[in-house]
Structure formats: C-alpha cells, structure tokens
Motif scaffolding. Structure first.
Motif, PDB file in Angstrom:
ATOM      1  N   TRP A 104      54.516  40.459  30.898  1.00  0.00           N
ATOM      2  CA  TRP A 104      54.882  40.083  32.197  1.00  0.00           C
ATOM      3  C   TRP A 104      55.129  40.974  33.221  1.00  0.00           C
ATOM      4  O   TRP A 104      54.774  41.160  34.379  1.00  0.00           O
ATOM      5  N   ALA A 105      56.061  42.105  32.684  1.00  0.00           N
ATOM      6  CA  ALA A 105      56.482  43.137  33.580  1.00  0.00           C
ATOM      7  C   ALA A 105      55.397  43.990  33.878  1.00  0.00           C
ATOM      8  O   ALA A 105      55.287  44.471  35.308  1.00  0.00           O
ATOM      9  N   GLY A 106      54.322  43.977  32.995  1.00  0.00           N
ATOM     10  CA  GLY A 106      53.206  44.896  33.297  1.00  0.00           C
ATOM     11  C   GLY A 106      52.028  44.349  34.182  1.00  0.00           C
ATOM     12  O   GLY A 106      51.748  44.806  35.448  1.00  0.00           O
ATOM     13  N   LEU A 107      52.399  43.009  34.163  1.00  0.00           N
ATOM     14  CA  LEU A 107      51.471  42.240  35.228  1.00  0.00           C
ATOM     15  C   LEU A 107      52.085  42.104  36.492  1.00  0.00           C
ATOM     16  O   LEU A 107      51.451  42.100  37.499  1.00  0.00           O
ATOM     17  N   ALA A 108      53.330  41.871  36.489  1.00  0.00           N
ATOM     18  CA  ALA A 108      54.088  42.125  37.795  1.00  0.00           C
ATOM     19  C   ALA A 108      54.065  43.367  38.318  1.00  0.00           C
ATOM     20  O   ALA A 108      53.713  43.456  39.815  1.00  0.00           O
ATOM     21  N   ASP A 109      53.920  44.424  37.641  1.00  0.00           N
ATOM     22  CA  ASP A 109      53.842  46.064  38.220  1.00  0.00           C
ATOM     23  C   ASP A 109      52.359  46.004  38.896  1.00  0.00           C
ATOM     24  O   ASP A 109      52.049  46.674  39.725  1.00  0.00           O
ATOM     25  N   ARG A 110      51.226  45.519  38.171  1.00  0.00           N
ATOM     26  CA  ARG A 110      49.923  45.652  38.629  1.00  0.00           C
ATOM     27  C   ARG A 110      49.853  44.806  39.851  1.00  0.00           C
ATOM     28  O   ARG A 110      49.165  45.333  40.619  1.00  0.00           O
ATOM     29  N   THR A 111      50.585  43.607  40.032  1.00  0.00           N
ATOM     30  CA  THR A 111      50.492  42.768  41.001  1.00  0.00           C
ATOM     31  C   THR A 111      51.007  43.713  42.315  1.00  0.00           C
ATOM     32  O   THR A 111      50.493  43.660  43.490  1.00  0.00           O
ATOM     33  N   ARG A 112      52.148  44.503  42.089  1.00  0.00           N
ATOM     34  CA  ARG A 112      52.770  45.238  43.279  1.00  0.00           C
ATOM     35  C   ARG A 112      51.856  46.101  43.425  1.00  0.00           C
ATOM     36  O   ARG A 112      51.704  46.526  44.745  1.00  0.00           O
ATOM     37  N   LEU A 113      51.077  46.987  42.641  1.00  0.00           N
ATOM     38  CA  LEU A 113      50.159  48.077  43.140  1.00  0.00           C
ATOM     39  C   LEU A 113      48.835  47.475  43.662  1.00  0.00           C
ATOM     40  O   LEU A 113      48.536  48.055  44.812  1.00  0.00           O
ATOM     41  N   LEU A 114      48.534  46.189  43.395  1.00  0.00           N
ATOM     42  CA  LEU A 114      47.331  45.845  44.034  1.00  0.00           C
ATOM     43  C   LEU A 114      47.638  45.100  45.397  1.00  0.00           C
ATOM     44  O   LEU A 114      46.879  45.209  46.308  1.00  0.00           O
ATOM     45  N   ALA A 115      48.942  44.823  45.643  1.00  0.00           N
ATOM     46  CA  ALA A 115      49.440  44.266  47.119  1.00  0.00           C
ATOM     47  C   ALA A 115      49.144  45.173  48.148  1.00  0.00           C
ATOM     48  O   ALA A 115      49.200  44.829  49.009  1.00  0.00           O
ATOM     49  N   GLY A 116      49.110  46.472  47.879  1.00  0.00           N
ATOM     50  CA  GLY A 116      48.799  47.317  48.766  1.00  0.00           C
ATOM     51  C   GLY A 116      47.495  47.598  49.181  1.00  0.00           C
ATOM     52  O   GLY A 116      47.166  48.237  50.279  1.00  0.00           O
ATOM     53  N   HIS A 117      46.726  46.482  48.720  1.00  0.00           N
ATOM     54  CA  HIS A 117      45.209  46.555  49.235  1.00  0.00           C
ATOM     55  C   HIS A 117      44.865  45.238  49.915  1.00  0.00           C
ATOM     56  O   HIS A 117      45.341  44.243  49.873  1.00  0.00           O
ATOM     57  N   ASP A 118      44.353  45.400  51.320  1.00  0.00           N
ATOM     58  CA  ASP A 118      44.066  44.360  52.159  1.00  0.00           C
ATOM     59  C   ASP A 118      43.338  43.427  51.570  1.00  0.00           C
ATOM     60  O   ASP A 118      43.262  42.269  51.745  1.00  0.00           O
ATOM     61  N   TRP A 119      42.277  43.690  50.639  1.00  0.00           N
ATOM     62  CA  TRP A 119      41.363  42.856  50.023  1.00  0.00           C
ATOM     63  C   TRP A 119      41.973  41.873  48.959  1.00  0.00           C
ATOM     64  O   TRP A 119      41.178  41.108  48.630  1.00  0.00           O
ATOM     65  N   LEU A 120      43.240  42.007  48.625  1.00  0.00           N
ATOM     66  CA  LEU A 120      43.688  41.439  47.370  1.00  0.00           C
ATOM     67  C   LEU A 120      43.557  39.887  47.766  1.00  0.00           C
ATOM     68  O   LEU A 120      43.336  38.965  46.795  1.00  0.00           O
ATOM     69  N   ALA A 121      44.033  39.638  48.922  1.00  0.00           N
ATOM     70  CA  ALA A 121      44.033  38.179  49.488  1.00  0.00           C
ATOM     71  C   ALA A 121      42.481  37.615  49.330  1.00  0.00           C
ATOM     72  O   ALA A 121      42.532  36.135  49.382  1.00  0.00           O
ATOM     73  N   ASP A 122      41.445  38.133  49.304  1.00  0.00           N
ATOM     74  CA  ASP A 122      40.229  37.816  49.375  1.00  0.00           C
ATOM     75  C   ASP A 122      39.697  37.323  47.557  1.00  0.00           C
ATOM     76  O   ASP A 122      38.849  36.961  47.578  1.00  0.00           O
ATOM     77  N   THR A 123      40.706  37.955  46.738  1.00  0.00           N
ATOM     78  CA  THR A 123      40.246  37.655  45.500  1.00  0.00           C
ATOM     79  C   THR A 123      41.116  36.387  44.923  1.00  0.00           C
ATOM     80  O   THR A 123      42.120  35.697  45.452  1.00  0.00           O
ATOM     81  N   ASP A 124      40.696  36.094  43.679  1.00  0.00           N
ATOM     82  CA  ASP A 124      41.628  34.907  42.988  1.00  0.00           C
ATOM     83  C   ASP A 124      42.513  35.175  42.214  1.00  0.00           C
ATOM     84  O   ASP A 124      43.021  34.702  41.164  1.00  0.00           O
ATOM     85  N   TRP A 125      43.287  36.513  42.492  1.00  0.00           N
ATOM     86  CA  TRP A 125      44.350  36.875  41.659  1.00  0.00           C
ATOM     87  C   TRP A 125      45.535  36.163  41.609  1.00  0.00           C
ATOM     88  O   TRP A 125      46.149  35.927  40.623  1.00  0.00           O
ATOM     89  N   ASP A 126      45.800  35.104  42.758  1.00  0.00           N
ATOM     90  CA  ASP A 126      46.980  34.253  42.621  1.00  0.00           C
ATOM     91  C   ASP A 126      46.423  33.371  41.660  1.00  0.00           C
ATOM     92  O   ASP A 126      47.442  32.767  40.917  1.00  0.00           O
ATOM     93  N   THR A 127      45.263  32.976  41.708  1.00  0.00           N
ATOM     94  CA  THR A 127      44.938  31.805  40.637  1.00  0.00           C
ATOM     95  C   THR A 127      44.959  32.409  39.114  1.00  0.00           C
ATOM     96  O   THR A 127      45.633  31.854  38.150  1.00  0.00           O
ATOM     97  N   LEU A 128      44.624  33.512  38.942  1.00  0.00           N
ATOM     98  CA  LEU A 128      44.777  34.561  37.714  1.00  0.00           C
ATOM     99  C   LEU A 128      46.228  34.435  37.133  1.00  0.00           C
ATOM    100  O   LEU A 128      46.577  34.114  35.866  1.00  0.00           O
ATOM    101  N   LEU A 129      47.396  34.657  38.123  1.00  0.00           N
ATOM    102  CA  LEU A 129      48.666  34.604  37.742  1.00  0.00           C
ATOM    103  C   LEU A 129      49.188  33.297  37.554  1.00  0.00           C
ATOM    104  O   LEU A 129      49.748  32.920  36.462  1.00  0.00           O
ATOM    105  N   ASP A 130      48.807  32.258  38.410  1.00  0.00           N
ATOM    106  CA  ASP A 130      49.115  30.907  38.236  1.00  0.00           C
ATOM    107  C   ASP A 130      48.764  30.465  36.670  1.00  0.00           C
ATOM    108  O   ASP A 130      49.358  29.676  36.092  1.00  0.00           O
ATOM    109  N   ASP A 131      47.626  30.610  36.573  1.00  0.00           N
ATOM    110  CA  ASP A 131      46.777  30.173  35.053  1.00  0.00           C
ATOM    111  C   ASP A 131      47.557  30.871  34.082  1.00  0.00           C
ATOM    112  O   ASP A 131      47.811  30.192  33.017  1.00  0.00           O
ATOM    113  N   ALA A 132      47.835  32.345  34.138  1.00  0.00           N
ATOM    114  CA  ALA A 132      48.516  33.089  33.116  1.00  0.00           C
ATOM    115  C   ALA A 132      49.942  32.146  33.046  1.00  0.00           C
ATOM    116  O   ALA A 132      50.468  31.912  31.813  1.00  0.00           O
TER     117      ALA A 132
END
Length: 149
Positions: A104-132
């Motif tokens: 979970w800590a690794g997933l949170a860290d990866r989310t923090r790194l990805l959040a710096g990209h403006d394209w993240l909101a165009d992906t289903d990363w939030d769904t991937l996190l919710d499903d996990a």
C-alpha cells in the motif's frame, strides 16, 4: 530496492501486500517480470476524443446522455514481459515495474509520483486504486490474507 513501499529483493508475487495480475493471462506477475503502463498514443487519442466531445456538448450544463457518452478514461495495463501476454512494451509507454505497487505504501508513493503528470486525470488510475482498496481489483488486488488498510 528495499524500504518503504518496496518488498525485499526477489519477492515473488504473493510475498507483498498486493498482487499485480496480468491483463492477458490473469496470473500474478512476479517482480521484475512485468509492468503497469499506459501509452502516450492512448492519452493523445483520449485528449482528441474529449476535445471533440466537449465541442459537441458545450457546458456547463450537460444532459445525462451526453455525460454517459463521454469518452472512457485511458485504462492502465498490467502485463507480463513475455510475448504470450504482451510482447514488447510499446516505445511510448509510461511504465513502471509491478514491484513498485507491491505494498500500500508503494502504491501511495507511485500515486504521488504520477500526480505530477497532467495526463493522470485522463486515466482510470482512480478506478485501479478503488478496485484494489475494495478487493475488486483485476489488475492490482490484495494478496491472500491481506486487506486494505
């Protein structure tokens, strides 16, 4: 690499809190044997589709039908490296190894790194996190005996 968010070196797919499951064969992906990825082409295609949708459905008020017709988010892929599942990773892939989302800590860290990209909101990363988190993940999911914090 070991430390917060990283399993011990050589950890197999069931030794962390989370499993990464291959989109193609649905089997767990071992550390160093697969990637989590989206491509720049998928993101560009989504951007064009959204631009077209917004021209067809000017806001701020939109019908339910228009909202439901909105282009779907770009899906994150989880695949093994071998040809039977994915072959070579696309050259334009934004990718990271499955070992970075083993806890979970690794997933949170990866989310923090990805959040710096403006394209993240165009992906289903939030769904991937919710499903996990809900144990419903078909890409990233709690390992047997582990639950979301």
């Amino acid at each position: 690499m070991t430390g917060p968010g990283h399993p011990p070196a050589g950890a197999g797919p069931a030794e962390g809190e989370l499993l990464a499951l291959c989109d193609a064969c649905h089997n767990p992906v071992a550390d160093g044997r697969g990637e989590v990825w989206v491509t720049a082409r998928e993101l560009a295609d989504h951007h064009r589709a959204m631009h077209h949708w917004e021209r067809q459905n000017p806001g701020p008020a939109r019908t339910v039908g228009a909202i439901l017709a909105q282009p779907p988010a770009v899906r994150w892929h989880v695949t093994h490296h071998h040809a039977a599942c994915a072959g070579l990773l696309p050259a334009d892939a934004h990718a990271f190894g499955v070992e970075h989302c083993r806890t979970w800590a690794g997933l949170a860290d990866r989310t923090r790194l990805l959040a710096g990209h403006d394209w993240l909101a165009d992906t289903d990363w939030d769904t991937l996190l919710d499903d996990a988190r809900n144990g419903a993940g078909r890409r990233i999911t709690p390992a047997p005996g582990h639950h979301a914090p």
